[in-house]
Design an enzyme around this catalytic site. Structure first.
Site, PDB file in Angstrom:
ATOM      1  N   ILE A  67       0.912  -1.303   0.158  1.00  0.00           N
ATOM      2  CA  ILE A  67       0.067  -0.175  -0.009  1.00  0.00           C
ATOM      3  C   ILE A  67       0.837   1.028  -0.059  1.00  0.00           C
ATOM      4  O   ILE A  67       1.834   1.192   0.905  1.00  0.00           O
ATOM      5  CB  ILE A  67      -0.927   0.176   1.301  1.00  0.00           C
ATOM      6  CG1 ILE A  67      -1.866   1.289   1.234  1.00  0.00           C
ATOM      7  CG2 ILE A  67      -0.234  -0.246   2.718  1.00  0.00           C
ATOM      8  CD1 ILE A  67      -2.970   1.122   2.325  1.00  0.00           C
ATOM      9  N   SER A  68       0.472   2.199  -0.831  1.00  0.00           N
ATOM     10  CA  SER A  68       1.413   3.279  -0.994  1.00  0.00           C
ATOM     11  C   SER A  68       1.623   4.178   0.110  1.00  0.00           C
ATOM     12  O   SER A  68       0.602   4.347   1.170  1.00  0.00           O
ATOM     13  CB  SER A  68       1.095   4.231  -2.267  1.00  0.00           C
ATOM     14  OG  SER A  68       0.838   3.592  -3.426  1.00  0.00           O
ATOM     15  N   GLN A  69       2.871   4.829   0.297  1.00  0.00           N
ATOM     16  CA  GLN A  69       2.910   5.561   1.336  1.00  0.00           C
ATOM     17  C   GLN A  69       1.893   6.849   1.456  1.00  0.00           C
ATOM     18  O   GLN A  69       1.898   7.539   0.194  1.00  0.00           O
ATOM     19  CB  GLN A  69       4.431   6.193   1.384  1.00  0.00           C
ATOM     20  CG  GLN A  69       4.918   7.273   2.538  1.00  0.00           C
ATOM     21  CD  GLN A  69       6.268   7.938   2.016  1.00  0.00           C
ATOM     22  OE1 GLN A  69       6.525   8.007   1.091  1.00  0.00           O
ATOM     23  NE2 GLN A  69       6.754   8.407   3.200  1.00  0.00           N
TER      24      GLN A  69
END
Ligand code: SAH
Length: 218
Positions: A67-69
């Site tokens: 999951i992207s930052q």
């Protein structure tokens, strides 16, 4: 709405702290900060990780993906909507569905493509549970774009190819923007491409670290 048994990690105070971090890192768009404050990121990951959901970091979601930052989700969204909200957006790399939720909170129609089916199925469940009705999903290689629903007023890619896929450029409407990481692992930069009447204008934004843009479906 699905809730993970909480011990305060989902509290408003914890989320507000993340928003403060984003502001410290230079995120200024109030529209973006506002939706980042509201979308429950802890629902987009395994329960075992949810105590870390409001840290400003990427986290594993299985199948070798992350999951992207939050910072990068905010930054890419800000770059996409800077000159006005698009009516429709193509997202390449649904992943957990978190970026889709941020986009769909701001933009009327979101089209999201993912090559790993189980990830997309899970994202669909969470997004539907929370109440999003304006996201369409497709299990496909985003390198093809989504021709039947093109042109798009914005395109955002969450995986890094070594070159910008031509189909994505062709599926931008005039004036639309594509926000995409480009380059080999360890040497990527975030780029923003704006399609004008006669050309594609490319801006290089900053160094980033994304999973690779892979071919085909899995
Ligand atoms: N924004 C997502 C990011 C997930 S990581 C989130 O926050 O959860 C990037 C995703 O892009 C992965 O799920 C990966 O499977 C997907 N991906 C990589 N190459 C792709 C391609 N060619 N087409 C569609 N999805 C792709």
């Amino acid at each position: 709405m699905k809730t993970h048994a909480g011990i305060g990690m989902t509290s408003q105070r914890t989320r507000d702290r993340l928003i403060l971090r984003l502001q410290e890192q230079g995120i200024k768009d109030e529209r973006v900060l506002d939706v980042m404050r509201k979308v429950p990121r802890h629902l987009f990951m395994a329960e075992a990780l949810s105590s870390r959901a409001y840290e400003n970091t990427a986290l594993p979601i299985g199948h070798g993906q992350t999951i992207s930052q939050p910072y990068i989700v905010a930054r890419m969204t800000e770059l996409l909507i800077e000159d006005g909200l698009p009516e429709n957006v193509l997202e390449v790399g649904t992943g957990s569905g978190y970026q889709s939720a941020i986009l769909a909170s701001l933009i009327p129609r979101v089209f999201s493509v993912e090559r790993i089916r189980p990830l997309q199925d899970q994202a669909k469940i969470v997004l539907t549970d929370i109440g999003f009705r304006n996201i369409s999903f497709k299990h496909s290689d985003g390198g093809w774009g989504w021709k039947a629903c093109a042109p798009f007023q914005g395109i955002l890619a969450a995986a890094a190819p070594t070159e910008i896929p031509v189909n994505l450029l062709e599926q931008l409407s005039i004036g639309a923007k594509l926000v995409i990481p480009i380059g080999e692992e360890g040497h990527q930069v975030l780029q923003r491409v704006t399609r004008t009447e006669s050309a594609y204008e490319v801006e290089t934004i900053e160094p980033v670290s994304f999973v690779p843009f892979l071919k085909g479906r899995a």
